[in-house]
Design a protein around this motif. Sequence first.
Motif, short mmCIF file in Angstrom:
data_model
loop_
_atom_site.label_atom_id
_atom_site.label_comp_id
_atom_site.label_asym_id
_atom_site.label_seq_id
_atom_site.Cartn_x
_atom_site.Cartn_y
_atom_site.Cartn_z
N PRO A 261 0.81 -1.23 0.00
CA PRO A 261 0.00 0.00 0.00
C PRO A 261 0.83 1.27 0.00
O PRO A 261 0.45 2.26 -0.63
N MET A 262 1.97 1.27 0.71
CA MET A 262 2.82 2.46 0.73
C MET A 262 3.35 2.78 -0.65
O MET A 262 3.26 3.93 -1.13
N ILE A 263 3.90 1.79 -1.34
CA ILE A 263 4.47 2.00 -2.66
C ILE A 263 3.37 2.37 -3.66
O ILE A 263 3.54 3.29 -4.47
N ALA A 264 2.24 1.67 -3.59
CA ALA A 264 1.15 1.94 -4.53
C ALA A 264 0.60 3.35 -4.34
O ALA A 264 0.37 4.08 -5.32
N SER A 265 0.38 3.76 -3.10
CA SER A 265 -0.21 5.07 -2.83
C SER A 265 0.73 6.21 -3.24
O SER A 265 0.32 7.15 -3.93
N LEU A 266 2.01 6.12 -2.82
CA LEU A 266 2.95 7.19 -3.15
C LEU A 266 3.23 7.25 -4.65
O LEU A 266 3.34 8.35 -5.22
N SER A 267 3.34 6.10 -5.30
CA SER A 267 3.58 6.08 -6.74
C SER A 267 2.38 6.63 -7.50
O SER A 267 2.54 7.36 -8.49
N GLU A 268 1.18 6.30 -7.04
CA GLU A 268 -0.01 6.81 -7.71
C GLU A 268 -0.10 8.33 -7.57
O GLU A 268 -0.46 9.03 -8.52
N ASP A 269 0.22 8.85 -6.40
CA ASP A 269 0.21 10.30 -6.20
C ASP A 269 1.19 10.98 -7.16
O ASP A 269 0.90 12.04 -7.73
N ALA A 270 2.37 10.37 -7.35
CA ALA A 270 3.37 10.94 -8.26
C ALA A 270 2.86 10.90 -9.70
O ALA A 270 3.06 11.86 -10.47
N MET A 271 2.18 9.83 -10.09
CA MET A 271 1.67 9.72 -11.46
C MET A 271 0.50 10.67 -11.70
O MET A 271 0.36 11.24 -12.78
N ASN A 272 -0.34 10.85 -10.69
CA ASN A 272 -1.47 11.77 -10.84
C ASN A 272 -1.01 13.21 -10.98
O ASN A 272 -1.76 14.06 -11.51
N ALA A 273 0.21 13.51 -10.50
CA ALA A 273 0.73 14.87 -10.62
C ALA A 273 1.21 15.19 -12.04
O ALA A 273 1.45 16.35 -12.36
N VAL A 274 1.35 14.17 -12.89
CA VAL A 274 1.75 14.40 -14.29
C VAL A 274 0.58 15.03 -15.04
O VAL A 274 -0.53 14.52 -15.00
N PRO A 275 0.79 16.13 -15.75
CA PRO A 275 -0.32 16.82 -16.44
C PRO A 275 -0.96 15.93 -17.51
O PRO A 275 -0.29 15.15 -18.18
N ASN A 276 -2.27 16.06 -17.65
CA ASN A 276 -3.00 15.30 -18.67
C ASN A 276 -2.58 15.70 -20.09
O ASN A 276 -2.75 14.91 -21.03
N SER A 277 -2.05 16.91 -20.24
CA SER A 277 -1.63 17.34 -21.57
C SER A 277 -0.53 16.43 -22.13
O SER A 277 -0.47 16.21 -23.35
N MET A 278 0.32 15.89 -21.25
CA MET A 278 1.36 14.98 -21.71
C MET A 278 0.75 13.67 -22.22
O MET A 278 1.17 13.11 -23.23
N ARG A 279 -0.25 13.19 -21.50
CA ARG A 279 -0.95 11.97 -21.95
C ARG A 279 -1.64 12.21 -23.28
O ARG A 279 -1.55 11.40 -24.20
N LEU B 70 9.12 9.69 -12.17
CA LEU B 70 10.17 8.80 -11.69
C LEU B 70 10.68 9.17 -10.30
O LEU B 70 10.95 8.29 -9.48
N SER B 71 10.80 10.45 -10.02
CA SER B 71 11.34 10.85 -8.71
C SER B 71 10.45 10.38 -7.58
O SER B 71 10.92 9.81 -6.58
N GLY B 72 9.15 10.57 -7.72
CA GLY B 72 8.22 10.13 -6.68
C GLY B 72 8.16 8.62 -6.56
O GLY B 72 8.05 8.07 -5.46
N VAL B 73 8.25 7.93 -7.69
CA VAL B 73 8.19 6.47 -7.69
C VAL B 73 9.43 5.89 -6.99
O VAL B 73 9.32 5.01 -6.12
N ILE B 74 10.61 6.39 -7.34
CA ILE B 74 11.84 5.89 -6.72
C ILE B 74 11.85 6.23 -5.23
O ILE B 74 12.28 5.42 -4.40
N ALA B 75 11.37 7.41 -4.88
CA ALA B 75 11.30 7.78 -3.47
C ALA B 75 10.39 6.82 -2.70
O ALA B 75 10.69 6.45 -1.56
N SER B 76 9.30 6.37 -3.32
CA SER B 76 8.42 5.40 -2.66
C SER B 76 9.14 4.08 -2.47
O SER B 76 8.96 3.40 -1.45
N PHE B 77 9.98 3.69 -3.43
CA PHE B 77 10.76 2.46 -3.28
C PHE B 77 11.72 2.57 -2.11
O PHE B 77 11.84 1.63 -1.29
N VAL B 78 12.41 3.68 -2.02
CA VAL B 78 13.40 3.86 -0.95
C VAL B 78 12.72 3.88 0.42
O VAL B 78 13.20 3.28 1.39
#
Length: 316
Positions: free
Chosen positions: A182-200, A223-231
């Motif tokens: 749950p920790m990795i999933a939640s933090l990684s999802e928050d980092a991905m949601n911060a990516v603007p929809n315009s890029m998608r 990537l920064s938020g995802v790796i931080a969740s791993f650490v």
Amino acid sequence: MDGNRNNSSSIRQMIKDNKSKRSRSALTEKTMPKLFLACAIISILTTVGIVFTLLAETFTFFERVSIVEFVTNKHWFPFTGEEHADYGIIALVAGTLTVTAIAMAVAIPVGLAAAIYLSEYASAKTRKIIKPILEVLAGVPTIVYGFFALTFVTPLLKEFIPTLKIFNALSPGIVVGIMIIPMIASLSEDAMNAVPNSMREGALALGATKFEVAIKVVLPAALSGVIASFVLGISRAIGETMIVTIAGGSRPTSDINVTESIQTMTAYIVQVSQGDAGFGTTIYYSIYAVGMTLFLFTLIMNLLAQFISRRFREEY
């Protein structure tokens, strides 16, 4: 005339009420910063007190045991008498890192896949169902996870690995991985949601599939938020106590064999804290040396997570 008097009295009352509200608001504005400052000072003093206690008792331990032996010796046998005792932290570190490696092998792919699904594929209705389930996993007491590893996961694994011992490294490692999903999933999802929809939308307009957008656009951008969740997940796995104490055993060894009993740094602290050593003995002071080692591990992991977040952060 009576109407004018009533209006003027109501206006005076309103003015009086406004003054009272302003005075209470001014009092709050003066009081709350002081309260917040007091809370911040208490947090700092608590941290300083913990570090001071660890350092003082650790120095006492190293007055009796050579720091060179502590760092280089591969054997940890503190209960064999003062003259024959071995205090080599490598054995406990090996057990800790073995459990952590197994946990991250479970948590990283599952947690990252869950984050990608919740961020890129799941509908709002599905997200409302899955996220609370993940939060329930995060709220389960670790002692429950420990008995789950001992009474369910270990017998299940013995069906596939007959040589697996009752106490082993594999079972608690898997369950610790489940715990930090749950920790990795939640933090990684928050980092991905911060990516603007315009890029998608830009990637989709260029002909990319939804999977390619998730893997080649969104994931690198977050990537920064995802790796931080791993650490942070690694730090959480290193500091886990009850699961490895219950299901991992109490056999410190530097040999990496996931089917055999092991002992982690936290499990050793629990063992000695239960009364196996008297106050003032070398074994008693050894728990502070192990605690300081564990503190340094988690501190390095947290500092590394902050560095990665700052170094690779993308601002949009």
